[in-house]
Design a protein around this motif. Structure first.
Motif, PDB file in Angstrom:
ATOM      1  N   TRP A 111     -20.516  80.029 -34.517  1.00  0.00           N
ATOM      2  CA  TRP A 111     -20.150  78.775 -34.695  1.00  0.00           C
ATOM      3  C   TRP A 111     -20.907  78.798 -32.187  1.00  0.00           C
ATOM      4  N   ARG A 112     -20.623  79.708 -31.539  1.00  0.00           N
ATOM      5  CA  ARG A 112     -21.600  80.355 -30.712  1.00  0.00           C
ATOM      6  C   ARG A 112     -22.833  79.776 -30.264  1.00  0.00           C
ATOM      7  N   ARG A 113     -23.271  80.412 -31.728  1.00  0.00           N
ATOM      8  CA  ARG A 113     -25.102  80.649 -31.784  1.00  0.00           C
ATOM      9  C   ARG A 113     -25.129  78.953 -31.725  1.00  0.00           C
ATOM     10  N   SER A 114     -24.431  78.256 -33.118  1.00  0.00           N
ATOM     11  CA  SER A 114     -24.659  76.664 -32.594  1.00  0.00           C
ATOM     12  C   SER A 114     -24.345  75.831 -31.808  1.00  0.00           C
ATOM     13  N   PHE A 115     -23.411  76.236 -30.984  1.00  0.00           N
ATOM     14  CA  PHE A 115     -23.484  75.651 -29.741  1.00  0.00           C
ATOM     15  C   PHE A 115     -25.050  75.925 -28.458  1.00  0.00           C
ATOM     16  N   GLU A 116     -24.916  77.528 -28.669  1.00  0.00           N
ATOM     17  CA  GLU A 116     -25.423  77.662 -27.657  1.00  0.00           C
ATOM     18  C   GLU A 116     -27.388  76.629 -28.535  1.00  0.00           C
ATOM     19  N   GLU A 117     -27.499  76.264 -29.755  1.00  0.00           N
ATOM     20  CA  GLU A 117     -28.923  75.992 -29.921  1.00  0.00           C
ATOM     21  C   GLU A 117     -29.222  74.882 -29.602  1.00  0.00           C
ATOM     22  N   ASP A 262     -14.226  67.245 -37.367  1.00  0.00           N
ATOM     23  CA  ASP A 262     -14.913  66.828 -38.616  1.00  0.00           C
ATOM     24  C   ASP A 262     -15.811  67.879 -39.219  1.00  0.00           C
ATOM     25  N   GLN A 263     -16.797  68.685 -37.915  1.00  0.00           N
ATOM     26  CA  GLN A 263     -17.433  69.716 -37.864  1.00  0.00           C
ATOM     27  C   GLN A 263     -17.140  71.105 -37.116  1.00  0.00           C
ATOM     28  N   VAL A 264     -15.695  71.054 -37.510  1.00  0.00           N
ATOM     29  CA  VAL A 264     -15.350  72.495 -36.734  1.00  0.00           C
ATOM     30  C   VAL A 264     -13.617  72.443 -37.493  1.00  0.00           C
ATOM     31  N   ALA A 265     -12.582  72.138 -37.564  1.00  0.00           N
ATOM     32  CA  ALA A 265     -11.634  71.957 -37.723  1.00  0.00           C
ATOM     33  C   ALA A 265     -11.801  71.711 -39.334  1.00  0.00           C
ATOM     34  N   LEU A 266     -12.667  71.176 -39.493  1.00  0.00           N
ATOM     35  CA  LEU A 266     -12.312  71.130 -41.116  1.00  0.00           C
ATOM     36  C   LEU A 266     -13.200  71.387 -42.339  1.00  0.00           C
ATOM     37  N   HIS A 267     -14.425  72.590 -41.273  1.00  0.00           N
ATOM     38  CA  HIS A 267     -15.184  73.132 -41.992  1.00  0.00           C
ATOM     39  C   HIS A 267     -15.706  74.384 -40.741  1.00  0.00           C
ATOM     40  N   PRO A 268     -13.650  75.640 -41.003  1.00  0.00           N
ATOM     41  CA  PRO A 268     -14.057  76.346 -40.147  1.00  0.00           C
ATOM     42  C   PRO A 268     -14.264  78.141 -40.150  1.00  0.00           C
ATOM     43  N   PHE A 269     -14.933  78.365 -41.820  1.00  0.00           N
ATOM     44  CA  PHE A 269     -15.578  78.917 -42.078  1.00  0.00           C
ATOM     45  C   PHE A 269     -16.836  78.439 -42.506  1.00  0.00           C
ATOM     46  N   LYS A 270     -17.554  77.826 -41.626  1.00  0.00           N
ATOM     47  CA  LYS A 270     -18.322  77.448 -42.163  1.00  0.00           C
ATOM     48  C   LYS A 270     -19.933  77.744 -42.229  1.00  0.00           C
ATOM     49  N   LEU A 271     -20.742  77.798 -43.939  1.00  0.00           N
ATOM     50  CA  LEU A 271     -21.860  78.746 -44.066  1.00  0.00           C
ATOM     51  C   LEU A 271     -23.609  78.242 -43.379  1.00  0.00           C
ATOM     52  N   PRO A 272     -23.961  79.329 -42.846  1.00  0.00           N
ATOM     53  CA  PRO A 272     -25.219  79.131 -42.523  1.00  0.00           C
ATOM     54  C   PRO A 272     -26.285  78.059 -43.455  1.00  0.00           C
ATOM     55  N   ALA A 274     -29.758  76.742 -45.052  1.00  0.00           N
ATOM     56  CA  ALA A 274     -31.519  77.252 -44.147  1.00  0.00           C
ATOM     57  C   ALA A 274     -32.035  77.190 -43.365  1.00  0.00           C
ATOM     58  N   GLU A 275     -31.970  76.287 -42.495  1.00  0.00           N
ATOM     59  CA  GLU A 275     -32.411  75.797 -41.323  1.00  0.00           C
ATOM     60  C   GLU A 275     -31.872  76.416 -40.000  1.00  0.00           C
ATOM     61  N   ASP A 276     -30.197  77.095 -40.488  1.00  0.00           N
ATOM     62  CA  ASP A 276     -29.764  77.819 -39.276  1.00  0.00           C
ATOM     63  C   ASP A 276     -30.051  79.362 -39.638  1.00  0.00           C
ATOM     64  N   HIS A 277     -30.598  80.037 -40.486  1.00  0.00           N
ATOM     65  CA  HIS A 277     -31.392  80.918 -40.965  1.00  0.00           C
ATOM     66  C   HIS A 277     -32.883  81.849 -40.006  1.00  0.00           C
ATOM     67  N   GLN A 278     -33.435  80.104 -40.512  1.00  0.00           N
ATOM     68  CA  GLN A 278     -34.456  80.805 -39.673  1.00  0.00           C
ATOM     69  C   GLN A 278     -34.897  80.766 -38.038  1.00  0.00           C
ATOM     70  N   LEU A 279     -33.741  79.587 -37.622  1.00  0.00           N
ATOM     71  CA  LEU A 279     -33.063  80.074 -35.930  1.00  0.00           C
ATOM     72  C   LEU A 279     -32.597  80.788 -36.011  1.00  0.00           C
ATOM     73  N   GLY A 280     -32.001  81.775 -36.696  1.00  0.00           N
ATOM     74  CA  GLY A 280     -31.753  82.969 -36.314  1.00  0.00           C
ATOM     75  C   GLY A 280     -30.143  82.560 -35.402  1.00  0.00           C
ATOM     76  N   LEU A 281     -29.338  82.279 -36.298  1.00  0.00           N
ATOM     77  CA  LEU A 281     -28.153  81.852 -35.948  1.00  0.00           C
ATOM     78  C   LEU A 281     -27.413  82.339 -36.708  1.00  0.00           C
ATOM     79  N   TRP A 282     -27.758  83.091 -37.672  1.00  0.00           N
ATOM     80  CA  TRP A 282     -26.844  83.731 -38.492  1.00  0.00           C
ATOM     81  C   TRP A 282     -27.029  85.445 -38.116  1.00  0.00           C
ATOM     82  N   GLU A 283     -26.682  86.335 -37.613  1.00  0.00           N
ATOM     83  CA  GLU A 283     -26.817  87.766 -37.125  1.00  0.00           C
ATOM     84  C   GLU A 283     -26.521  87.990 -38.470  1.00  0.00           C
TER      85      GLU A 283
END
Length: 309
Positions: A111-117, A262-272, A274-283
Motif C-alpha cells: 500500500w505504501r508503494r501504491s501511494f508513492e506510485e 472500497d480500495q483499502v478497507a475491503l481489500h487490505p491484503f490485496k494481491l498485486p 501484473a502491472e504492479d509487478h512491472q512497476l516494481g510495487l511488489w518487492e
C-alpha cells in the motif's frame, strides 16, 4: 530537505529540481481507523461466535489457519506480549502472532508503494506536458500551460502531501491490524450463509474517521482539484502522450472516505496485479519485511493517535 533515514522513504519522483516524497510518519501500526461503531442488535447483524467464527474474518481468508506455505493467523485467539506492529493487541486474546507480522508488513509495504506510485505517475505526466510544449504558442494557451505547471508545483508541496498520505497510511496500517481482532463480526456487514465462506461488504467506521482523514487531506484535495481543472483547460496538457492521473478521490471528504473504504478497507491484503509487478510495487518478501520493521521500529517515532476501544 527530507532526512535520508526518514521512515517510509521509498522510490521518489524528481520534480522542479527536488524530490517528490511521500512523507510518512508512522510508529507501530495503530488502530486509529477502528474507533468503530459496535453494531446494534436492531441492525439485524448478529455477532455470535457460533455463526461468525473468531479469527476467520473473510477479509483475510487467504491467511486463515491451516495453510503451510505462508504465515497464517491463529486458529483461535491467544494472548501475546511480543507484537510489535500491532502492540495494542498485546496482553489480550487476538488472532495475531509475531511471525504473522511478516505478512502484515508485506501488504503494508504494497500500500505504501501504491501511494508513492501516484506521485511517480503525476510527475511522468508533468514531464510529458513539458515535452509537448511547441516552439510557438498563442498567449492564452501559454498562460493555461503555465497555470498547469504551477498547479503541479502546488500539488507536489511537501507539507500537504505529507499530512495527507501519512494519514492514509495510518488507515492502511489500521487495516493490517484489523486481522488481529477476534470479534471482527461486530465491525463488519457480511453477506452469504454462515455455513459457507461469507463476504464482508462494509467495514463499520465511525464518522470521526472520515472527518479526521479529510482534515489532513483537504489542502491536498484542493490542490488536486485545481490541477485537474488546469490540465483540462490547457490544450498543451491535453496533448501530452501520457495519461493524466485520476485524482477524483481527493475531490471531497465523501469521495476520499468511500475510496479508502472500497480500495483499502475491503481489500487490505490485496494481491498485486501484473502491472504492479512491472512497476516494481511488489518487492521480495525479505525486503518488504525489512522495510516494514524499519518503519515500525524507527527510533523517536510515536503513535499519532491511540487506539480507542
Amino acid at each position: 530537505g527530507v532526512p535520508e533515514n526518514a521512515p517510509g522513504r521509498g522510490p521518489c519522483a524528481r520534480a522542479m529540481g527536488r524530490e517528490v516524497w511521500v512523507g510518512i510518519k508512522l510508529g507501530p501500526m495503530n488502530l486509529w481507523p477502528f474507533r468503530l461503531l459496535v453494531l446494534h442488535a436492531a441492525m439485524q447483524v448478529t455477532g455470535q461466535p457460533a455463526e461468525h467464527p473468531q479469527c476467520r474474518d473473510p477479509l483475510f481468508e487467504t491467511h486463515w489457519a491451516g495453510k503451510n506455505d505462508i504465515q497464517t493467523l491463529n486458529e483461535y485467539p491467544h494472548v501475546k506480549t511480543n507484537l510489535k506492529m500491532c502492540p495494542a493487541f498485546n496482553q489480550r486474546a487476538s488472532c495475531c502472532h509475531q511471525t504473522f507480522e511478516s505478512e502484515q508488513g508485506k501488504y503494508f509495504t504494497f500500500w505504501r508503494r501504491s501511494f508513492e506510485e501516484i506521485f511517480l505517475r503525476l510527475n511522468q505526466h508533468r514531464e510529458a506536458v513539458i515535452g509537448t510544449l511547441p516552439a510557438t504558442l498563442p498567449r492564452t494557451d501559454k498562460e493555461q500551460y503555465e497555470v498547469a505547471l504551477d498547479s503541479y508545483k502546488k500539488l507536489f508541496d511537501l507539507k500537504p502531501q505529507t499530512k495527507c498520505f501519512t494519514k492514509l497510511l495510518t488507515y492502511a496500517a489500521g487495516m493490517m491490524c484489523f486481522a488481529c481482532r477476534p470479534e471482527w463480526f461486530h465491525y463488519a456487514v457480511v453477506e452469504g450463509p454462515p455455513t459457507s465462506v461469507e463476504s464482508v461488504v462494509r467495514v463499520r467506521l465511525a464518522r470521526s474517521v472520515c472527518l479526521a482523514l479529510w482534515s489532513e487531506c483537504e489542502d491536498f484535495g484542493l490542490a488536486a482539484v485545481a490541477l485537474t481543472a488546469a490540465v483540462r483547460d490547457s490544450s498543451v496538457a491535453r496533448r501530452a502522450p501520457r495519461p493524466v492521473e485520476n485524482l477524483d478521490m481527493f475531490a471531497s471528504q465523501q469521495a476520499l472516505c468511500d475510496w479508502m473504504h472500497d480500495q483499502v478497507a475491503l481489500h487490505p491484503f490485496k494481491l498485486p496485479t501484473a502491472e504492479d509487478h512491472q512497476l516494481g510495487l511488489w518487492e521480495p518478501l525479505a525486503q518488504a519485511e525489512s522495510d516494514a520493521r524499519s518503519d515500525a521500529e524507527a527510533s523517536g517515532l510515536e503513535h499519532e493517535v491511540a487506539a480507542e476501544e
